[in-house]
Design an enzyme around this catalytic site. Structure first.
Site, PDB file in Angstrom:
ATOM      1  N   CYS A   1       0.867  -1.177   0.000  1.00 23.62           N
ATOM      2  CA  CYS A   1       0.000   0.000   0.000  1.00 23.62           C
ATOM      3  C   CYS A   1       0.904   1.228   0.000  1.00 23.62           C
ATOM      4  CB  CYS A   1      -0.863  -0.046   1.258  1.00 23.62           C
ATOM      5  SG  CYS A   1      -1.850   1.402   1.518  1.00 23.62           S
TER       6      CYS A   1
ATOM      7  N   TYR B   1       6.846  13.750  -4.374  1.00 25.14           N
ATOM      8  CA  TYR B   1       7.045  12.826  -3.249  1.00 25.14           C
ATOM      9  C   TYR B   1       6.576  11.412  -3.588  1.00 25.14           C
ATOM     10  CZ  TYR B   1       8.116  16.816  -0.230  1.00 25.14           C
ATOM     11  OH  TYR B   1       8.695  17.929   0.332  1.00 25.14           O
TER      12      TYR B   1
ATOM     13  N   GLU C   1       1.857  -4.499  -5.145  1.00 24.61           N
ATOM     14  CA  GLU C   1       0.729  -5.434  -5.077  1.00 24.61           C
ATOM     15  C   GLU C   1      -0.339  -5.018  -6.079  1.00 24.61           C
ATOM     16  OE1 GLU C   1      -2.429  -6.408  -1.607  1.00 24.61           O
ATOM     17  OE2 GLU C   1      -0.322  -6.738  -1.101  1.00 24.61           O
TER      18      GLU C   1
END
Length: 497
Positions: free
Chosen positions: A353, A365, A387
């Site tokens: 995540c 960023y 993922e």
């Protein structure tokens, strides 16, 4: 424009007035998800069809075009609960109540946003999947027609040749999708700005009336006030607050400013718990073990869920590591974003995540977080991939990062003895730690791979080269491997982490 003689109920669809990105009025079709009455005035919670859920909002009746109202279609048969004869049909009210009781504090994520599937190696080796030759070329010779693309080579290598040819007049490169959420320009010759409509999310099968609606109005985190995009399972009693206060160092949630001030007199943290493994200038990264710092990890995931759609949250943070990026000033280390990863991943995932908080988006960023995740993979001696499937903004961010990283390598190749510079897909993967499948999909996405006279050709047009150079000039934030102090752990030998 609403006609009060007609009752507008949940499930109805009708055009709703909203401002678009250029502040112009538009009337997209929207679905009514909820209706509430405040002091005799009705408010409607709407989801704009084919728009991302982060744009959902409460609207007043004057923004509804009642003339084009569409009522929910009735089913042919009354649905029975669990399909059992004689059982009562499930009511939305009971479902909401039951769901609200069962929604719980949680942590890690599994995205369900669909992304275009990668071709198999056999498909990749077929000439038909590639477009015709374009302006300039690199070439890749094949030993075996059925050999995977990663090893389609002459003498084990991918031969690459570049001829910079000005683009032909009237031929423009087709725009492909969008750019990453943090890109600092929209003319880098690769992707364009992300769309506010047409989210890649299509699987709504696990949605319900509770989680489809934002439940937190506003979050105060340090000097920033954030408007959440999505539902997050904070305790029910906090959802009625106008502002939810968070300690920016330990991320504990509090119901009032007075409670926050009292907490700050007792909170000794001025940086995320865990080890600082990187520092350059004002940017630092902290590694946090989900088992050793459960409270912080759970609070971090609750905050992240406000800005990440279609995630499944779990109690257990033990199997995960969290890498929090911070910006330092005289008051402490302020959270900018983070990514998490499994301690042991059977799928070679190096990110589970990833999030850049909204005040820090579009400043580079996001790419820095992605670059850092691959630096860790390099130290571990592995190739990694995020993922999958990725969210819409996540996919755009990764595509932009992969494109710039691979183009950087191709443009640095030097020809020897006047021959074409050569490199294999596997070598690109080893240099960058980007998984082979992601390298192939990026080359295809950029339309660089072509089949010409028995060879696989990588074509770089002048537009691509110039666009890449412009983008790299504006990419000021980069990870310096010399500032990384990280020793990978072998979690397989540590029992239950």
């Amino acid at each position: 424009m609403a006609d009060h003689s007609v009752e507008i109920t949940e499930g109805c669809r009708l055009p709703v007035l909203r401002k678009n990105q250029v502040n112009e009025d538009e009337w997209p079709l929207a679905e009514i998800l909820s209706v509430k009455d405040i002091l005799g005035k009705k408010l409607y919670y709407v989801h704009y069809i084919d728009f991302n859920k982060r744009l959902d909002e409460w609207v007043t009746p004057d923004r509804l075009d009642i003339k084009k109202l569409q009522f929910p279609k009735k089913e042919a048969k009354t649905p029975m609960k669990d399909g059992l004869p004689g059982s009562r049909p499930s009511s939305p009210e009971r479902d909401v109540k039951r769901k609200a009781e069962s929604v719980s504090l949680a942590t890690q994520v599994t995205a369900v946003t669909p992304v275009p599937s990668l071709p198999s190696s056999a498909e990749a080796s077929q000439a038909s999947v590639y477009p015709a030759m374009r302006d300039s070329s690199f070439s890749i010779k094949s030993r075996d027609e059925h050999e995977p693309l990663a090893s389609l080579t002459t003498n084990g290598t991918t031969s690459i040749q570049r001829h910079l040819i000005p683009p032909q007049p009237g031929r423009k490169r087709k725009s492909c999708g969008g750019t990453d959420e943090d890109s600092q320009d929209s003319s880098d010759g690769i992707p364009s700005a992300p769309r506010m409509t047409g989210s890649l999310v299509s699987d709504r099968s696990h949605d319900d009336i509770v989680t489809r609606m934002k439940n937190i109005e506003c979050i105060e985190l340090g000097r920033h006030r954030l408007k959440p995009w999505y539902f997050s399972p904070y305790p029910q009693e906090l959802t009625s607050l106008l502002i939810l206060y968070l300690c920016e160092f330990c991320l504990k949630y509090l119901k009032s400013l007075k409670c926050l001030q009292r907490h700050l007199t007792k909170c000794n943290l001025r940086h995320p718990p865990g080890n600082e493994i990187y520092r350059k200038g004002t940017i630092s990264f902290f590694e946090i073990d989900g088992r050793k710092n459960k409270a912080y990890s759970q609070n971090l995931c609750l905050l992240a869920k406000c800005f990440l759609d279609h995630k499944t949250l779990y109690y257990d943070t033990d199997p995960f590591l969290f890498y929090v990026m911070t910006e330092y000033d005289s008051k402490g280390f302020h959270i900018v974003g983070y990514f998490s990863k499994e301690k042991e991943s059977t799928e070679d995932y190096n990110v589970a995540c990833i999030l850049t908080l909204p005040p820090y988006q579009r400043r580079g960023y996001g790419k820095l977080l992605i670059e850092f995740s691959y630096e860790l993979s390099k130290v571990e001696g592995k190739t990694g991939t995020p993922e999958k499937p990725l969210s819409d903004l996540g996919l755009l961010s990764y595509r932009s990062y992969w494109s710039q990283t691979i183009l950087e390598i191709l443009m640095d190749l030097k020809s020897e003895n006047g021959e074409r510079p050569q490199i294999t897909i596997n070598e690109i993967s080893e240099i960058t730690s980007v998984k082979k499948e992601d390298v192939i999909s990026t080359l295809q996405y950029l339309n660089l791979i072509n089949y010409y006279k028995g060879q696989y050709i990588l074509t770089l047009s002048e537009d691509i080269v110039e666009g890449h150079e412009r983008a790299m000039q504006k990419r000021h934030l980069r990870i310096d491997p010399k500032c990384l102090h990280f020793t990978p752990k072998d979690w397989s030998k540590r029992g239950k982490w």
